[in-house]
Design an enzyme around this catalytic site. Structure first.
Site, PDB file in Angstrom:
ATOM      1  N   LYS A   1     -15.472 -10.061   7.650  1.00 32.81           N
ATOM      2  CA  LYS A   1     -14.368 -10.846   7.077  1.00 32.81           C
ATOM      3  C   LYS A   1     -14.864 -12.172   6.512  1.00 32.81           C
ATOM      4  O   LYS A   1     -14.270 -12.724   5.604  1.00 32.81           O
ATOM      5  CB  LYS A   1     -13.297 -11.107   8.146  1.00 32.81           C
ATOM      6  CG  LYS A   1     -12.461  -9.882   8.493  1.00 32.81           C
ATOM      7  CD  LYS A   1     -11.405  -9.608   7.442  1.00 32.81           C
ATOM      8  CE  LYS A   1     -10.702  -8.279   7.695  1.00 32.81           C
ATOM      9  NZ  LYS A   1      -9.993  -7.787   6.508  1.00 32.81           N
TER      10      LYS A   1
ATOM     11  N   SER B   1      -7.451   1.674  -2.479  1.00 31.21           N
ATOM     12  CA  SER B   1      -6.215   0.950  -2.743  1.00 31.21           C
ATOM     13  C   SER B   1      -6.579  -0.413  -3.316  1.00 31.21           C
ATOM     14  O   SER B   1      -7.529  -1.044  -2.880  1.00 31.21           O
ATOM     15  CB  SER B   1      -5.441   0.775  -1.435  1.00 31.21           C
ATOM     16  OG  SER B   1      -4.505  -0.258  -1.577  1.00 31.21           O
TER      17      SER B   1
ATOM     18  N   GLU C   1     -13.786 -13.366  -6.136  1.00 36.66           N
ATOM     19  CA  GLU C   1     -12.481 -13.023  -6.701  1.00 36.66           C
ATOM     20  C   GLU C   1     -11.321 -13.269  -5.725  1.00 36.66           C
ATOM     21  O   GLU C   1     -10.162 -13.145  -6.109  1.00 36.66           O
ATOM     22  CB  GLU C   1     -12.466 -11.561  -7.170  1.00 36.66           C
ATOM     23  CG  GLU C   1     -12.540 -10.507  -6.072  1.00 36.66           C
ATOM     24  CD  GLU C   1     -13.949 -10.173  -5.627  1.00 36.66           C
ATOM     25  OE1 GLU C   1     -14.871 -10.986  -5.877  1.00 36.66           O
ATOM     26  OE2 GLU C   1     -14.138  -9.117  -5.002  1.00 36.66           O
TER      27      GLU C   1
ATOM     28  N   GLU D   1       0.829  -1.204   0.000  1.00 33.05           N
ATOM     29  CA  GLU D   1       0.000   0.000   0.000  1.00 33.05           C
ATOM     30  C   GLU D   1       0.867   1.259   0.000  1.00 33.05           C
ATOM     31  O   GLU D   1       0.559   2.244  -0.667  1.00 33.05           O
ATOM     32  CB  GLU D   1      -0.923  -0.018   1.217  1.00 33.05           C
ATOM     33  CG  GLU D   1      -2.198   0.773   1.033  1.00 33.05           C
ATOM     34  CD  GLU D   1      -3.242   0.408   2.083  1.00 33.05           C
ATOM     35  OE1 GLU D   1      -4.099  -0.431   1.791  1.00 33.05           O
ATOM     36  OE2 GLU D   1      -3.189   0.944   3.201  1.00 33.05           O
TER      37      GLU D   1
ATOM     38  N   GLU E   1     -16.029 -11.303   3.171  1.00 29.87           N
ATOM     39  CA  GLU E   1     -14.865 -10.989   2.337  1.00 29.87           C
ATOM     40  C   GLU E   1     -14.172 -12.276   1.876  1.00 29.87           C
ATOM     41  O   GLU E   1     -13.843 -12.426   0.698  1.00 29.87           O
ATOM     42  CB  GLU E   1     -13.861 -10.132   3.120  1.00 29.87           C
ATOM     43  CG  GLU E   1     -12.635  -9.750   2.295  1.00 29.87           C
ATOM     44  CD  GLU E   1     -11.562  -9.045   3.123  1.00 29.87           C
ATOM     45  OE1 GLU E   1     -11.245  -9.513   4.230  1.00 29.87           O
ATOM     46  OE2 GLU E   1     -11.042  -8.021   2.649  1.00 29.87           O
TER      47      GLU E   1
ATOM     48  N   CYS F   1     -10.810  -2.013  14.227  1.00 29.77           N
ATOM     49  CA  CYS F   1     -11.053  -3.452  14.415  1.00 29.77           C
ATOM     50  C   CYS F   1     -11.195  -3.854  15.877  1.00 29.77           C
ATOM     51  O   CYS F   1     -11.876  -4.829  16.188  1.00 29.77           O
ATOM     52  CB  CYS F   1      -9.916  -4.246  13.803  1.00 29.77           C
ATOM     53  SG  CYS F   1      -9.511  -3.699  12.147  1.00 29.77           S
TER      54      CYS F   1
ATOM     55  N   GLU G   1       2.116   1.653  -3.433  1.00 28.43           N
ATOM     56  CA  GLU G   1       1.019   2.118  -4.296  1.00 28.43           C
ATOM     57  C   GLU G   1       0.769   3.612  -4.102  1.00 28.43           C
ATOM     58  O   GLU G   1       0.576   4.353  -5.069  1.00 28.43           O
ATOM     59  CB  GLU G   1      -0.261   1.320  -3.976  1.00 28.43           C
ATOM     60  CG  GLU G   1      -1.424   1.657  -4.902  1.00 28.43           C
ATOM     61  CD  GLU G   1      -2.740   0.984  -4.490  1.00 28.43           C
ATOM     62  OE1 GLU G   1      -2.747   0.202  -3.521  1.00 28.43           O
ATOM     63  OE2 GLU G   1      -3.759   1.276  -5.154  1.00 28.43           O
TER      64      GLU G   1
ATOM     65  N   CYS H   1      -8.440  -2.175   3.987  1.00 22.79           N
ATOM     66  CA  CYS H   1      -8.308  -3.307   4.920  1.00 22.79           C
ATOM     67  C   CYS H   1      -9.639  -3.758   5.482  1.00 22.79           C
ATOM     68  O   CYS H   1      -9.791  -4.901   5.878  1.00 22.79           O
ATOM     69  CB  CYS H   1      -7.429  -2.926   6.101  1.00 22.79           C
ATOM     70  SG  CYS H   1      -5.828  -2.342   5.618  1.00 22.79           S
TER      71      CYS H   1
END
Lengths: 165, 590
Positions: free
Chosen positions: B364, B325, B372, B285, B367, B513, B288, B305
């Site tokens: 999560k 990102s 993908e 990151e 996710e 989190c 990037e 994240c």
């Protein structure tokens, strides 16, 4: 404003255009959910999912909140209403004088339940609380027409037939 | 300070602020008034009538029993919280709530920490004299993350208020009326098909088990019991800051060593750490960000994240998808690396490798199931468990958590730096990124690495740093938001042109989190006394401060991963394994 979907297809429908111009004219949508739903119900006759989505996407009101209101108040309906609204009074006086027989007869003649709409879309049957004219009991209303002292339920099919014309 | 008000509660004179409620004034004076639907600052509808009291004002008794959660203090007020009349009323109210509640308490996931159960115990409810009709029970397990059970729901509204007012979303509301009232999404849709971001804040606000995570414990046990399978586990930074609470340890105590020991006893073949892939995330990151700044890429760049935040953006702000990102989250990066680099290094068939994650998060789970999130047909993460689920596994395994001796994570993907640890708190990803980016740009090993302006619990925080980019001192503008309501505010200010930044960190949950929807339950009563967000994040910053290495790029195992396998950050292999894409999403489709 959230940009969930563009609703472009709806913008060809005059009813959505009317609702959109009503929403655009509002300076504030906080606390306005009730009024907005009333306006939408006036325009569409009922409040289907797409209308809820349209309002939610054009205001900051969550769709769940709109649905909470439209399922709480009996003035709102999420399914289409018939062209003609039949209300049979089930207030105390009417009930004592046999209003349940009227309900049963109408339901039987139209093959629907209370709250239901006929498949041809002509009639919706609702049970009403006191209409306020107990002297005329038992009472049935179809749209704005009052049928008083309706003791002879056999006359009902003929009355209904008039509205199919 | 405004003039205080004197009220008498149970014979004790209490000084209160004029706008205090009786409940708050009593709490400050150390007098406990029970409550159920009340969630401080979030849900105060006076609906459950469990906090009722007897009240007199200047000798005149108030009509009925007012609810202390909404009763404002008045000078000369005399309150009694535990008279026979009050106890009888509260007990009756609890009996009535129980009459329409699924009472299979023995098989309930909240057995042991149910707020309703606790109240019934305190008030001596020993029978339910009503056996009339009960609501029809609906169980919605359509999503990967959250299960709704209307049979358990007591209609307190805590989830509704949390989703609508704290998160600014509002996927749930009361539907219908009277006896048929239910808390549900609109038009009977399941949680899978609506604008829920699966943050799970509704779960941690629920006093009973009407909302819970969709458990994957059984599948994980099955994998562990299968001798053919090689089962590896990663634990997110925030888990260690809260897991101890499930075993009676004070809130805000990190239990890293015990957690690792417990995971080994449970039978995971290797115990690794998401902190490792948090460091990896910083490498990718950070690179990037530098590329976007120097090559004219889309700015501001926003962190990716938090899967709750990602889904929120996909649903509500698709015009910002280019700003996200492209880095996968640390959970997914870990999974992708363990099934490629680790599997190749130790010659393990990736098809036999089961990758499990322990997360403070319910989103999560969704996710991990995004189509993908795989490489060449190999899923990054097979099962994602919450902190609560891990605690349940530890209990099921009969492990005496408190007496465990600290153990260390396994090597090659278990080493981590302080930068990885602070990912669990709001502002942590930003601070971790700055530590690495500043070093890269200055070419120095900077000593001043605590970016205090990134820390704290203010909903939206701004900061700026000056860094030498391509030989010029450049001001990099930063912003941090946590909780989706704050994210929305921040994005609106960017969309309107009022604000402009280079780099933004957004976390879906308030506090980040450490306060995720997968964390241990804290009762509403406890939440009146303390803020778990502050305590848990302090545990992470303390762990960061005591670690010898506190910058992601100095993680030796990360350096080895790049030299042996990935070659360079944002390179070809990285793009295949560690980066992803996003898409606009629609809800309430027919």
């Amino acid at each position: 404003m959230n940009q969930r979907s563009c609703h472009c297809d709806k913008m060809k429908d005059e009813r959505y255009l009317e609702l959109k111009s009503y929403l655009d004219a509002l300076t504030e949508t906080d606390g306005m959910a009730m009024q907005i739903l009333q306006e939408a119900q006036r325009i569409f006759g009922y409040l289907p999912l797409d209308v809820h989505k349209f309002i939610a996407d054009n205001t900051r009101i969550p769709i769940s909140e709109l649905f909470g209101i439209s399922t709480f108040y009996s003035q709102f309906s999420t399914s289409p209403k018939g062209k003609h609204q039949i209300s049979v009074c089930l207030g105390t006086a009417c009930y004592v004088k046999g209003a349940q027989k009227i309900v049963d007869k109408v339901a039987d003649a139209l093959d629907i339940k209370v709250g239901g709409t006929t498949t041809d879309g002509y009639f919706t049957l609702d049970a009403a609380r006191c209409i306020g004219c107990c002297g005329l009991s038992p009472v049935m209303m179809i749209d704005e027409d009052v049928y008083a002292n309706l003791l002879n339920v056999d006359a009902i099919p003929e009355i209904l037939e008039k509205y199919r014309a | 300070m405004t003039n205080s008000v004197k009220v008498t509660i149970n014979g004790i004179v209490v000084e209160a602020q004029p706008d205090d409620t009786v409940l708050l004034a009593a709490q400050r004076a150390g007098i406990k008034i029970p409550s159920l639907c009340y969630l401080k600052g979030v849900n105060e509808p006076a609906a459950c009538r469990v906090c009722v009291v007897e009240a007199e004002v200047n000798g005149m008794p108030m009509r009925n029993l007012p609810a202390a959660c909404v009763l404002q203090v008045q000078e000369g007020m005399n309150i009694r919280t535990s008279t026979g009349k009050v106890r009888k009323a509260v007990r009756k109210n609890l009996e009535l709530i129980l009459a329409n509640h699924d009472r299979d308490c023995l098989t309930c996931v909240r057995n042991g920490n149910c707020e309703l159960n606790k109240l019934c115990e305190e008030f001596g409810v020993d029978q339910i004299p009503y056996d009339g009709a009960v609501r029809e029970r609906h169980i919605d397990d359509s999503s990967y993350s959250i299960v709704r059970d209307s049979g358990k729901c007591i209609l307190c509204g805590r989830c509704i208020s949390t989703c609508k007012n704290v998160q600014g979303i509002g996927v749930l509301d009361y539907t219908g009326r009277g006896f048929n009232t239910r808390v549900a999404p609109a038009f009977e849709y399941g949680m899978r098909d609506i604008d829920c971001i699966y943050c799970g804040q509704c779960i941690v606000s629920c006093p009973v088990a009407a909302l819970k995570e969709k458990s994957n414990i059984d599948q994980v046990w099955e994998a562990i019991d299968d001798p053919e399978k090689f089962v590896v586990v990663q634990t997110a930074p925030a888990v260690r800051a809260a897991l101890g609470e499930e075993f009676g340890i004070t809130i805000g105590t990190a239990v890293t060593g015990k957690m690792v020991a417990a995971l080994k006893q449970i039978g995971f073949d290797k115990v690794f750490d998401t902190n490792f892939s948090a460091d990896l995330t910083i490498m990718e990151e950070g690179t990037e960000l530098l590329q976007r700044v120097t090559r004219g890429g889309v700015l501001p760049m926003i962190t990716s994240c938090s899967p709750g935040w990602i889904r929120y953006c996909e649903l509500n702000y698709p015009d910002f998808l280019e700003n996200l990102s492209t880095c996968k989250s640390p959970q997914q990066m870990f999974g992708a690396v363990v099934k490629s680099y680790y599997a190749e290094t130790f010659q393990i068939d990736p098809k036999k490798l089961v990758s499990v994650s322990i997360m403070p998060c319910t989103s999560k789970k969704t996710e991990a199931n995004r189509p993908e999130m795989e490489v060449d047909g190999i899923r990054d993460v097979d099962f994602s468990l919450t902190t609560r689920e891990l605690a349940r596994m530890i209990k099921q395994a009969g492990i005496d958590f408190l007496s465990l001796h600290d153990e260390e994570t396994d090597s090659v993907m278990g080493d981590y730096t302080g930068a990885g640890v602070i990912f669990g708190a709001t502002g942590g990803v930003m601070e971790a990124a700055l530590r690495t980016v500043a070093d890269i740009l200055t070419g120095e090993d900077l000593r001043d690495i605590e970016y205090k302006e990134c820390r704290g619990l203010e909903g939206i925080r701004e900061a700026s740093v000056t860094l030498p980019i391509e030989g010029r001192d450049t001001e990099i503008k930063l912003a941090i938001a946590h909780g989706t309501a704050n994210a929305a505010k921040l994005l609106e200010s960017i969309r309107s042109g009022e604000k402009n930044y280079h780099f933004i960190e957004i976390m879906g949950c308030p506090g980040g989190c450490i306060n995720g929807g997968g964390q241990p339950h804290i009762s509403s009563r406890k939440r009146m006394e303390l803020d778990p967000k502050a305590l848990r994040s302090a545990a992470l910053y303390a762990e960061d401060a005591r670690l010898p290495v506190r910058k992601s790029h100095q993680n030796k195992e990360i350096q080895k991963l790049y030299s042996d396998y990935l070659s360079e950050p944002c390179g070809h292999k990285s793009h295949k394994l560690l980066h992803t894409h996003y898409q606009e999403r629609y809800t309430y489709e027919k």
